[in-house]
Write a protein that holds these residues in place. Structure first.
Motif, short mmCIF file in Angstrom:
data_model
loop_
_atom_site.label_atom_id
_atom_site.label_comp_id
_atom_site.label_asym_id
_atom_site.label_seq_id
_atom_site.Cartn_x
_atom_site.Cartn_y
_atom_site.Cartn_z
N VAL A 1 0.81 -1.22 0.00
CA VAL A 1 0.00 0.00 0.00
C VAL A 1 0.85 1.28 0.00
O VAL A 1 0.62 2.15 -0.86
CB VAL A 1 -1.01 -0.05 1.16
CG1 VAL A 1 -1.76 1.29 1.28
CG2 VAL A 1 -2.01 -1.19 0.94
N PRO A 2 1.82 1.46 0.92
CA PRO A 2 2.14 0.57 2.04
C PRO A 2 1.40 0.98 3.31
O PRO A 2 1.08 2.15 3.50
CB PRO A 2 3.64 0.78 2.22
CG PRO A 2 3.85 2.22 1.83
CD PRO A 2 2.83 2.51 0.76
N LEU A 3 1.13 -0.01 4.16
CA LEU A 3 0.61 0.24 5.50
C LEU A 3 1.78 0.18 6.48
O LEU A 3 2.68 -0.63 6.33
CB LEU A 3 -0.41 -0.82 5.90
CG LEU A 3 -1.73 -0.90 5.14
CD1 LEU A 3 -2.57 -2.03 5.71
CD2 LEU A 3 -2.49 0.40 5.21
N GLY A 4 1.74 1.01 7.48
CA GLY A 4 2.75 0.91 8.53
C GLY A 4 2.43 -0.27 9.44
O GLY A 4 1.36 -0.87 9.36
N GLN A 5 3.34 -0.60 10.33
CA GLN A 5 3.12 -1.69 11.25
C GLN A 5 1.93 -1.43 12.17
O GLN A 5 1.16 -2.34 12.47
CB GLN A 5 4.38 -1.94 12.10
CG GLN A 5 5.52 -2.57 11.31
CD GLN A 5 6.67 -2.97 12.22
OE1 GLN A 5 6.87 -2.38 13.28
NE2 GLN A 5 7.42 -3.96 11.81
N THR A 6 1.77 -0.18 12.58
CA THR A 6 0.65 0.15 13.46
C THR A 6 -0.68 -0.05 12.76
O THR A 6 -1.61 -0.65 13.30
CB THR A 6 0.76 1.60 13.95
OG1 THR A 6 1.98 1.76 14.69
CG2 THR A 6 -0.42 1.97 14.84
N ASP A 7 -0.79 0.43 11.52
CA ASP A 7 -2.03 0.24 10.76
C ASP A 7 -2.28 -1.24 10.48
O ASP A 7 -3.42 -1.69 10.47
CB ASP A 7 -1.98 1.02 9.45
CG ASP A 7 -2.46 2.45 9.61
OD1 ASP A 7 -3.06 2.75 10.66
OD2 ASP A 7 -2.25 3.26 8.70
#
Length: 250
Positions: free
Chosen positions: A189-195
């Motif tokens: 996506v990128p998605l972060g680790q938190t998301d």
């Protein structure tokens, strides 16, 4: 490590909710088999999510959650769950004929080359490492060719043979499947680790509801229990094969 911790939380919550006791050793084994360290190559597959991101269907945490929930409720993951349940029951009963029938259906119902590649590549790898490291993998799956053994069937057969009750087995398998898609989304996506962890947390109720529905399936013909309405996801998985730039195999 966060994904493993979430897996443990979901499994333990399922145990408490459904009232089924589970030995610590069984829980440990189940977490090991469903962890990213279990070498089935899940990191190399995105289930068509790479195409969905490239074409703007998955762009953030909310759309990622919606995409995966639809696959669970009305798509490929739903069908995999149906076949998992039927394979677990057949293996638990020692019904080799029934288990082979389910195994054949699991491969035949994959919608396109890439879905079949993902299902059988992981299934073959799961069987290979299980046979090398665990005693008691069902012998009646040993003569099925690698390209004819789906991951859902291989995992269900091992869990049943090892005495893992169906609610915990299915919950762990489904969480593993969802976690793989979330991991792919974090890179794409990128998605972060938190998301990524928020997606997993948000999807708990969808996972529990899907498991409850699957557990209520009768012991009839699994073909009558299959179905789907996620045409875009299936077409996207097929289209991924010809994408110009690819990070994943599927």
């Amino acid at each position: 490590m966060k994904a493993v911790a979430v897996t443990a939380t979901i499994i333990m919550t399922t145990i408490t909710t459904m009232g089924a006791p589970m030995a610590e050793t069984a829980l440990y084994d189940l977490m090991s088999w469903m962890s990213p360290a279990w070498p089935i190559g899940a990191f190399a597959h995105s289930g068509g999510l790479e195409w969905a991101v490239e074409h703007g269907h998955v762009t953030d945490r909310a759309s990622c959650t919606d995409w995966i929930v639809l696959l669970i409720e009305r798509g490929a993951i739903h069908n995999d769950m149906v076949l998992f349940v039927q394979a677990w029951r057949a293996a638990k009963a020692g019904d080799s004929v029934r288990l082979r029938e389910v195994a054949e259906m699991a491969v035949a119902t994959q919608t396109g080359f890439e879905r079949r590649l993902e299902a059988t590549a992981q299934g073959a790898a799961f069987r290979r490492i299980a046979c090398a490291s665990i005693e008691g993998f069902p012998d009646f799956l040993s003569d099925i060719d690698d390209e004819d053994l789906a991951y859902s069937v291989a995992a269900a057969a091992l869990f049943a043979a090892q005495g893992i009750d169906l609610p915990q087995a299915l919950t762990a398998w489904l969480h593993g499947a969802v976690s793989n898609l979330v991991s792919a989304a974090q890179r794409l996506v990128p998605l972060g680790q938190t998301d990524g962890q928020r997606v997993l947390r948000t999807m708990r109720e969808s996972i529990f509801a899907a498991v409850t529905a699957a557990l209520a399936l009768p012991d009839g013909d699994p073909f009558d229990q299959l179905g789907g309405s996620t045409l875009l996801a299936d077409l996207g998985c097929m289209a991924h094969e010809t994408q110009y730039t690819r990070l994943f195999r599927t």
